[in-house]
Design a protein around this motif. Structure first.
Motif, mmCIF file in Angstrom:
data_model
loop_
_atom_site.group_PDB
_atom_site.id
_atom_site.type_symbol
_atom_site.label_atom_id
_atom_site.label_comp_id
_atom_site.label_asym_id
_atom_site.label_seq_id
_atom_site.Cartn_x
_atom_site.Cartn_y
_atom_site.Cartn_z
ATOM 1 N N GLU A 1 0.833 -1.205 0.000
ATOM 2 C CA GLU A 1 0.000 0.000 0.000
ATOM 3 C C GLU A 1 0.869 1.257 0.000
ATOM 4 O O GLU A 1 0.614 2.208 -0.750
ATOM 5 C CB GLU A 1 -0.919 -0.003 1.226
ATOM 6 C CG GLU A 1 -1.851 1.197 1.286
ATOM 7 C CD GLU A 1 -2.756 1.180 2.519
ATOM 8 O OE1 GLU A 1 -3.556 2.125 2.664
ATOM 9 O OE2 GLU A 1 -2.654 0.230 3.319
ATOM 10 N N LEU A 2 1.921 1.254 0.831
ATOM 11 C CA LEU A 2 2.820 2.406 0.882
ATOM 12 C C LEU A 2 3.569 2.562 -0.436
ATOM 13 O O LEU A 2 3.757 3.679 -0.928
ATOM 14 C CB LEU A 2 3.794 2.249 2.047
ATOM 15 C CG LEU A 2 4.816 3.380 2.240
ATOM 16 C CD1 LEU A 2 4.134 4.729 2.388
ATOM 17 C CD2 LEU A 2 5.715 3.086 3.441
ATOM 18 N N ARG A 3 3.979 1.440 -0.995
ATOM 19 C CA ARG A 3 4.667 1.478 -2.294
ATOM 20 C C ARG A 3 3.795 2.137 -3.343
ATOM 21 O O ARG A 3 4.266 2.976 -4.128
ATOM 22 C CB ARG A 3 5.038 0.062 -2.714
ATOM 23 C CG ARG A 3 5.500 -0.050 -4.161
ATOM 24 C CD ARG A 3 5.777 -1.474 -4.555
ATOM 25 N NE ARG A 3 5.786 -1.639 -5.999
ATOM 26 C CZ ARG A 3 6.122 -2.740 -6.635
ATOM 27 N NH1 ARG A 3 6.461 -3.816 -5.950
ATOM 28 N NH2 ARG A 3 6.103 -2.805 -7.956
ATOM 29 N N GLU A 4 2.522 1.768 -3.394
ATOM 30 C CA GLU A 4 1.610 2.348 -4.377
ATOM 31 C C GLU A 4 1.433 3.845 -4.151
ATOM 32 O O GLU A 4 1.332 4.624 -5.112
ATOM 33 C CB GLU A 4 0.272 1.618 -4.332
ATOM 34 C CG GLU A 4 0.358 0.185 -4.845
ATOM 35 C CD GLU A 4 -0.916 -0.616 -4.619
ATOM 36 O OE1 GLU A 4 -1.815 -0.099 -3.905
ATOM 37 O OE2 GLU A 4 -1.016 -1.737 -5.141
ATOM 38 N N GLU A 5 1.396 4.275 -2.884
ATOM 39 C CA GLU A 5 1.291 5.700 -2.576
ATOM 40 C C GLU A 5 2.542 6.449 -3.046
ATOM 41 O O GLU A 5 2.445 7.549 -3.614
ATOM 42 C CB GLU A 5 1.092 5.897 -1.074
ATOM 43 C CG GLU A 5 -0.255 5.413 -0.556
ATOM 44 C CD GLU A 5 -0.361 5.494 0.966
ATOM 45 O OE1 GLU A 5 0.604 5.958 1.609
ATOM 46 O OE2 GLU A 5 -1.403 5.086 1.517
ATOM 47 N N LEU A 6 3.713 5.855 -2.828
ATOM 48 C CA LEU A 6 4.958 6.486 -3.260
ATOM 49 C C LEU A 6 5.031 6.560 -4.784
ATOM 50 O O LEU A 6 5.444 7.582 -5.349
ATOM 51 C CB LEU A 6 6.156 5.708 -2.716
ATOM 52 C CG LEU A 6 6.391 5.775 -1.206
ATOM 53 C CD1 LEU A 6 7.474 4.784 -0.786
ATOM 54 C CD2 LEU A 6 6.780 7.186 -0.777
#
Length: 203
Positions: A153-158
């Motif tokens: 999820e964090l990867r997609e936000e970044l």
């Protein structure tokens, strides 16, 4: 997804074509410094223009780079790296031995150059940096406790944030504009050996 944010995964032919330290460096310089000629690249890497011209043709044969349209002459050709991201696959057990060796060369050299440029930035004296640029850089490392789903999820936000920056600033020009390097790393750390000696085992 636009041309700027499309991702090209290198096939075995392109991977093998790139699997040379000087070609990785040329490929990286075209991304970081913009279009170059064989002569300008030769000055940057300390090689002859004949050598850089040979490697440029090898990269172009697999569409890793291309000639700049409407620029240069028959004797002095300009080369650029196409827009968009490149996925450089790391060594994988499913690869053939030759492809695995090529992937190892490419990833090792790519990250060596990445670390080299970071250290050059960290060790650069303030006198070499324009005053308005001295406090804008950021290098940050933190450690978190997360699940694989949370990391994704964090990867997609970044990725969304970086894609937005690409759309806003790609191709920008002006007297105050400088090329910058934007980096993002997130990966799991191997677990340390949690086994402890019991009193009976000794040291």
């Amino acid at each position: 997804m636009t041309e700027n944010t499309q991702i090209r995964t290198l096939d075995s032919g392109a991977l093998k074509a790139l699997a040379h330290p000087l070609r990785v460096r040329i490929f990286d310089l075209l991304a970081s410094q913009g279009p170059q000629t064989s002569s300008s690249l030769a000055a940057l890497v300390g090689e002859t223009s004949g050598s850089t011209s040979y490697h440029l043709r090898a990269l172009a044969a697999h569409d890793l780079i291309r000639e700049v349209e409407g620029r240069g002459t028959a004797r002095e050709r300009w080369w650029e790296r196409p827009k968009g991201r490149i996925d450089m696959p790391g060594p994988d057990e499913a690869m053939s031995p030759a492809n695995r060796a090529a992937a190892q060369i490419v990833t090792s050299e790519f990250f060596r150059l990445r670390q080299e440029s970071l250290m050059a930035h960290l060790n650069r004296p303030d006198s070499d940096v324009p005053e308005e640029w001295r406090d804008v850089a950021l290098t940050m490392t933190t450690h978190l406790d997360m699940t694989a789903a949370q990391v994704m999820e964090l990867r997609e936000e970044l990725e969304a944030l970086v894609d937005s920056a690409i759309e806003r600033f790609r191709g920008q020009t002006g007297p105050d504009v400088r090329r910058v390097s934007l980096r993002a790393d997130i990966f799991d750390l191997p677990k340390a050996n949690s086994r402890r000696h019991s009193p009976e085992e000794g040291s």
